[in-house]
Design a protein around this motif. Structure first.
Motif: not given
Length: 718
Positions: A125-128, A136, A693-695
């Motif tokens: 996935h895109w890292d926002t 990407t 999202f993983t942040g």
């Protein structure tokens, strides 16, 4: 930051074009006679109804007497009630302090299905936290999700409700989010590169995504062979009467038959033969000119200018530079309905020119009882028109190959709404009704390329921004949202020039029967029934379904507008301002109707797109954008969903069993200035459950499709 890239014609009228022809707005007809009651044809499944009289209010005297209200505007066509009830309790408006979440009624749950930047493949996935690059974006869900349709897989028992292809449009993008620029205003002055432009172009277009219900949750099947992105640089074939036309040829494509990409894909349609129609709307804003540039009258009519909307693509990509040698016709290759086969990932999208070139909002396909096919379309600009295309040949259910090019041959019509509640479909056919070489139309291809000018010429009715079309599943009554028009009734009045020479953005049409309210900032919904119940009819009966507004408004009527109106309000009424903006909604208030869709049971779902998406100004009481459900028979309306701040609600469809609904939430937090999440951190704030999202701190708001189900597993809306 990005509202100027998405002209809404609501609060910033100079940022978008409008129609300036001198076509009669039926105002003169109303001067000559008052309107009599009329009877509509009896529906095969409905009842006979009469239309309440409309009157012109002029010079301070209300012809319909004291106590008249706008409730008199919507008593004409009697639609069937939904096959099942509208059973939910309305949610509250999302007013200040606004909730940064999607809210649905008690007994329902909502979760995130897919967001901008989520991978459609097994790639990451895109890292926002950073910019998204072209590579990407090409394997990720696009930006600013819009119209969508669910194509179910089938098994021996029929269409499945647990597996299908979700096909969705991506209308536009926020360049500063794509390119990770802060503050928002810096995008206008920072150096721009071709890599930046390519990433933005890849964020546009269409996504084809296989989804399935896995246990109790819907998931994206990232290993599906059907998953696909169609972007601003995907090769598309041009078909129909304008294919190969001299006005479609460029140095890069001297044949005039192949164009790179589809842009500003707004609403949509789908066909009985299993294809998806995506519609190109505000395509003109991507073009600009390096160096001196003077628009032709044709370019002015479509809003093509030296600066565009501020994307600045022309500074890095010669294809969008109007001064690039041999490139002047490139804008003519946009503004079409594009047909896509979602079941064949190797297929080439086709621009169907027989359906005309304008700012297509949607293209809703209707199959008549005799298998004749019609396509209803709106041109989303102030004072533009409503169209219908009728295919020459009939749909053949048992011969799929015979249906593949049905949209290449037929007759394109434009609507004229008469003062007596009838309407005419005016054919846009070369060498008829003034569409001749002497008037600038060399052939049918030129009629279609200059569709707006052709409609000006034949005398179509100028409308208050025609947007989505919805057709009742049983009665085939057609509904169209007219989002708003703050120039309706402005002083002094002006009209479009049938010669097509008017400068864009200068029309100020007086009120007419189909557009009865001056300074129509809240919009309305119109509907009609084809005479004889035939999709190929050339006459129809119509009425106004609803005038939108705020019953508790405190607006002051615009001093630049005439108080003449067809809403039954005396110009000397001390409460004129409140009444003219109050509307006649039976139920929850809303404004700026945009998305529109009927479910299988006949419930009418209405989505809104007011300009800021915030609970401010004219929308302090109404709140953020929302989705409502209306009974077309009674007009009773309930608020089903409210959206995060700064977002638009757009795109809705259910599975065949009606028990799962997919809804699009576009551009949450739009018009941020100093930080990406200044107005919204949705959906990565987890307000509606987990995302990719993983942040720890959300970096950007993201357009998203949500899934809605009932806790008891029932049909949505009951």
């Amino acid at each position: 930051m990005s509202r100027h890239l998405h002209p809404d014609n609501k609060e910033t009228p100079t940022s978008a074009t409008s129609n300036d022809s001198s076509n009669l707005d039926i105002f003169g007809v109303l001067d000559r006679r008052l309107l009599d009651r009329r009877q509509f044809f009896k529906l095969s499944i409905g009842t006979l109804a009469s239309l309440t009289t409309f009157f012109l209010v002029r010079g301070g005297a209300a012809d319909i007497g004291p106590g008249a209200t706008m409730n008199q505007l919507s008593t004409g066509i009697r639609s069937p009630s939904p096959g099942a009830n509208i059973g939910f309790v309305s949610v509250a408006a999302n007013v200040n302090p606004m909730r940064d979440a999607v809210t649905v009624p008690h007994g329902y749950r909502v979760s995130v299905l897919i967001s901008w930047g989520d991978s459609l493949t097994l790639a990451p996935h895109w890292d926002t936290l950073g910019a998204i690059d072209e590579a990407t974006q090409l394997h990720c869900y696009g930006a600013h999700t819009d119209g969508m349709h669910f194509f179910p897989f089938s098994d021996g028992s029929g269409p499945r409700s647990d597996r299908g292809l979700l096909v969705a449009n991506h209308e536009y993008c926020d360049p500063a989010l794509v390119n990770n620029i802060v503050p928002a205003g810096a995008y206008a002055t920072n150096a721009i590169t071709l890599d930046m432009v390519r990433a933005q172009q890849a964020a546009h277009g269409v996504s084809v995504v296989e989804i399935a219900r896995d246990g109790g949750a819907w998931v994206v099947k990232r290993d599906s062979r059907y998953n696909r992105r169609i972007t601003g640089n995907t090769p598309c074939r041009i078909s129909g009467p304008a294919a190969g036309h001299v006005l479609m040829r460029t140095n890069a494509d001297p044949s005039g038959t192949t164009v790179m990409g589809t842009l500003n894909n707004c609403a949509h349609g789908h066909t009985p033969w299993g294809t998806y129609l995506t519609c190109e709307e505000n395509w003109n804003g991507y073009f600009g000119a390096n160096g001196p540039f003077t628009e032709t009258k044709h370019e002015r009519r479509y809003g093509v200018t030296a600066k565009g909307f501020g994307y600045r693509w022309h500074e890095a990509d010669p294809r969008f530079d109007l001064n690039s040698p041999g490139n002047r016709n490139e804008p003519n290759r946009f503004g079409w309905v594009v047909e896509i086969d979602p079941w064949n990932p190797d297929s080439t999208p086709i621009k169907r020119t027989a359906l005309g070139r304008f700012k297509h909002e949607g293209a809703w396909v209707v199959l008549g009882g005799d298998n004749r096919v019609a396509v209803y379309m709106g041109d989303d600009e102030r004072n533009e028109y409503i169209y219908k295309f009728v295919c020459k040949n009939k749909y053949t259910p048992d011969n799929p190959a015979a249906n593949r090019n049905l949209l290449d041959e037929g007759t394109l019509y434009v609507a004229r709404f008469n003062a007596d509640g009838t309407g005419d479909w005016l054919p846009l056919v070369w060498d008829q009704n003034g569409l001749t070489p002497a008037n600038g139309f060399a052939d049918q291809g030129e009629v279609l390329i200059k569709c707006r000018q052709a409609a000006d010429r034949v005398g179509a009715t100028m409308m208050d921004r025609p947007e989505w079309v919805a057709v009742h599943p049983r009665s085939l009554e057609v509904y169209v949202t007219l989002t708003n028009n703050n120039r309706r009734g402005s002083i002094p009045s002006s009209h479009n020039d049938p010669e097509g020479t008017s400068a864009a953005g200068s029309a100020k049409p007086p009120v007419d029967r189909a557009n009865p309210r001056p300074d129509n900032v809240y919009g309305h919904i119109i509907r009609w029934r084809e005479q004889g119940g035939r999709v190929d009819a050339t006459r129809f009966d119509w009425d106004v379904f609803v005038l939108c507004g705020d019953k508790n408004n405190h607006k002051t009527f615009s001093a630049s507008s005439s108080r003449d109106n067809l809403a039954g309000i005396s110009s000397t009424d001390p409460e004129f301002s409140r009444k003219i903006y109050a509307g006649n909604i039976d139920g929850d208030d809303y404004g700026a109707p945009d998305g529109l869709w009927f479910d299988k049971d006949g419930r009418l779902w209405i989505q809104t797109d007011h300009s800021t998406g915030l609970a401010t100004g004219d929308y302090g009481n109404i709140g953020t954008n929302q989705m409502l459900c209306a009974d077309p028979a009674t007009g009773r309306t309930r608020r089903f969903l409210t959206a995060p701040p700064g977002s638009e609600v757009t795109g809705v469809v259910t599975t065949p069993d009606g028990r799962t609904m997919f809804v699009g939430i576009q551009h949450p937090g739009e018009d941020w200035a100093t930080s990406h999440t200044q107005l919204s951190a949705w959906p990565d704030n987890q307000a509606n459950g987990p995302t990719t999202f993983t942040g720890t701190v959300p970096a950007k708001p993201r357009s998203t499709v949500v899934v809605i189900t009932k806790n008891d597993g029932g049909v949505i809306g009951t």
